[in-house]
Motif scaffolding. Structure first.
Motif, PDB file in Angstrom:
ATOM      1  N   THR A 163      -0.895   4.493   3.973  1.00  0.00           N
ATOM      2  CA  THR A 163      -2.285   4.091   3.730  1.00  0.00           C
ATOM      3  C   THR A 163      -2.758   3.035   4.714  1.00  0.00           C
ATOM      4  OG1 THR A 163      -2.086   4.606   1.365  1.00  0.00           O
ATOM      5  CG2 THR A 163      -3.887   3.151   2.014  1.00  0.00           C
ATOM      6  N   THR A 164      -1.906   2.056   5.024  1.00  0.00           N
ATOM      7  CA  THR A 164      -2.317   1.012   5.963  1.00  0.00           C
ATOM      8  C   THR A 164      -2.679   1.613   7.316  1.00  0.00           C
ATOM      9  OG1 THR A 164      -0.952  -0.650   4.850  1.00  0.00           O
ATOM     10  CG2 THR A 164      -1.609  -1.118   7.121  1.00  0.00           C
ATOM     11  N   ALA A 199       0.847  -1.201   0.000  1.00  0.00           N
ATOM     12  CA  ALA A 199       0.000   0.000   0.000  1.00  0.00           C
ATOM     13  C   ALA A 199       0.879   1.247   0.000  1.00  0.00           C
ATOM     14  CB  ALA A 199      -0.900  -0.008   1.231  1.00  0.00           C
ATOM     15  N   GLY A 251      -5.702  -1.297   0.751  1.00  0.00           N
ATOM     16  CA  GLY A 251      -4.523  -0.484   0.462  1.00  0.00           C
ATOM     17  C   GLY A 251      -3.688  -1.042  -0.673  1.00  0.00           C
TER      18      GLY A 251
END
Length: 421
Positions: free
Chosen positions: A42-43, A38, A121
């Motif tokens: 984002t994670t 990702a 993600g």
């Protein structure tokens, strides 16, 4: 055939994605399986979405997810011209998959919802990058790895069904090579036989790369990172950390076991089993030699320093002065398995045992509650665990200057020390 894995830092901006494309262009004509994480943070952002959803804050969860949606659509707009519409349509399918869940109410355990949301993600990042590579005349085939990697339902730390996964990965690669040289897919995720998304544990993208390499008999695996290779310490904590140009599988497994973040702990076994070398190289300067990890003996390694933060020391004592013999230790290891926690250090005494572990609130509370049915339990928090492989006494003394040491374990090769922050 080679396997490449690009982590989140290598795709966290338009410029970094263009840089990835430049690296791949250097290998045009070769067969590549490219595993991509990702983008950036984002994670972490998706974890916030899950936490809000599970706390019953549906609108907050949807708002947080809207930010993630817009970030990815904006990235796609900056990168894509001829392929934007097709990419946006695919992205919207993934958005819908998450939003459909967020409009519901949680009725299952947190880890289940974590995996259903966080897996987005990798799907979003690979979608955008696959379309961009195609636009840049680097033909590739995108695949949803959830159709390939079959797992059990241990959400957030799923185990692999090797037979099914081998069959599907082999079929997928045959399909790719019929018309392309490059497969783009996701790290970190898989799915159950009920088509429920699962994750392989944080940093599991390295493991995904090793799975594909093992199954497809790859020539090598290259992990592209923002450092020049494997260092003997975290350069963010130790500015004088030095590059290790060569390591063997045994040493890297030890480093991973003790908490070094360079390579995921489960990654090495599939590579070692088939003698597939791994390269750790810098995506910021691909000309640097990096680190090679293989099965050959390596001598004269420097001290390797690993510091684990946020540690907890659990003191377990026999209630009736019984010895900590075979039976209570078997019971203790059963609790480890059931609570799904891994000790970082164990010190056994006559009527007690001390266990150092990561202080994860939900896991800590579950473990302490289960252990309290057998032992008197005390918890000591706000600790650090220092591990030094190939240590020397002057270095140990320097590292511990001004520290309050709680516990020390030492072998010829490795010293582990717990101290208060």
């Amino acid at each position: 055939m080679k396997v490449f894995k690009f982590g989140g830092a290598s795709v966290n901006s338009v410029e970094r994605i263009k840089n990835l494309t430049g690296i791949v262009k250097q290998y045009q004509g070769e067969q590549l399986v490219i595993i991509i994480s990702a983008m950036g943070k984002t994670t972490n952002a998706l974890e916030k979405v899950v936490e809000a959803f599970y706390a019953g804050k549906k609108e907050e969860a949807l708002q947080l997810f809207e930010i993630i949606k817009n970030q990815h659509l904006t990235t796609a707009k900056y990168l894509l011209v001829t392929h934007y519409n097709a990419c946006a349509a695919q992205l919207n399918d993934f958005f819908t998959e998450v939003e459909w869940l967020l409009h519901d109410k949680p009725v299952r355990e947190f880890d289940y919802y974590y995996d259903q949301v966080v897996c987005a993600g990798e799907l979003l990042s690979t979608c955008i990058i696959s379309h961009y590579l195609n636009q840049e005349k680097i033909p590739n085939q995108w695949a949803d790895v959830r159709d390939i990697i079959r797992t059990d339902d241990h959400f957030r730390d799923a185990g692999i069904d090797w037979h099914y996964t081998t069959e599907k990965a082999t079929q997928c690669w045959a399909s790719v090579t019929a018309s392309h040289n490059i497969l783009i897919t996701q790290g970190f995720i898989g799915s159950t036989d009920e088509n429920e998304s699962t994750t392989l544990g944080r940093e599991g993208s390295d493991y995904t790369a090793a799975l594909f390499a093992n199954i497809l008999n790859a020539e090598s695996v290259t992990i592209w990172k923002d450092v020049e290779g494997v260092m003997n310490a975290d350069p963010k904590k130790f500015p004088d950390a030095q590059l290790i140009s060569e390591l063997n599988f045994n040493e890297v497994i030890e480093m991973a076991f003790y908490g070094a973040q360079v390579i995921h702990p489960k990654t090495i076994k599939p590579l070692q089993n088939k003698g597939i070398p791994m390269y750790v190289k810098c995506f910021l300067d691909p000309s640097l030699p990096g680190t090679v990890i293989h099965k050959k003996n390596v001598k004269n390694l420097p001290p390797i320093i690993v510091v684990k933060e946020n540690q907890l020391l659990v003191h377990l004592n026999s209630r009736d002065f019984s010895f900590m013999g075979e039976a209570p230790m078997q019971q203790l290891y059963s609790i480890f398995a059931e609570a799904r926690v891994r000790p970082n250090l164990i010190q056994t005494g006559a009527i007690g045992v001390q266990i150092c572990m990561d202080d994860k609130q939900d896991k800590t509370e579950q473990f302490a509650s289960m252990a309290s049915t057998l032992f008197d339990v005390q918890l000591e928090k706000n600790l650090q665990l220092l591990t030094i492989r190939h240590y020397n006494e002057p270095l140990v003394a320097t590292m511990l200057e001004g520290k309050e040491v709680i516990l020390t374990q030492k072998t010829k090769e490795t010293v582990q020390i717990i101290f208060k922050i």
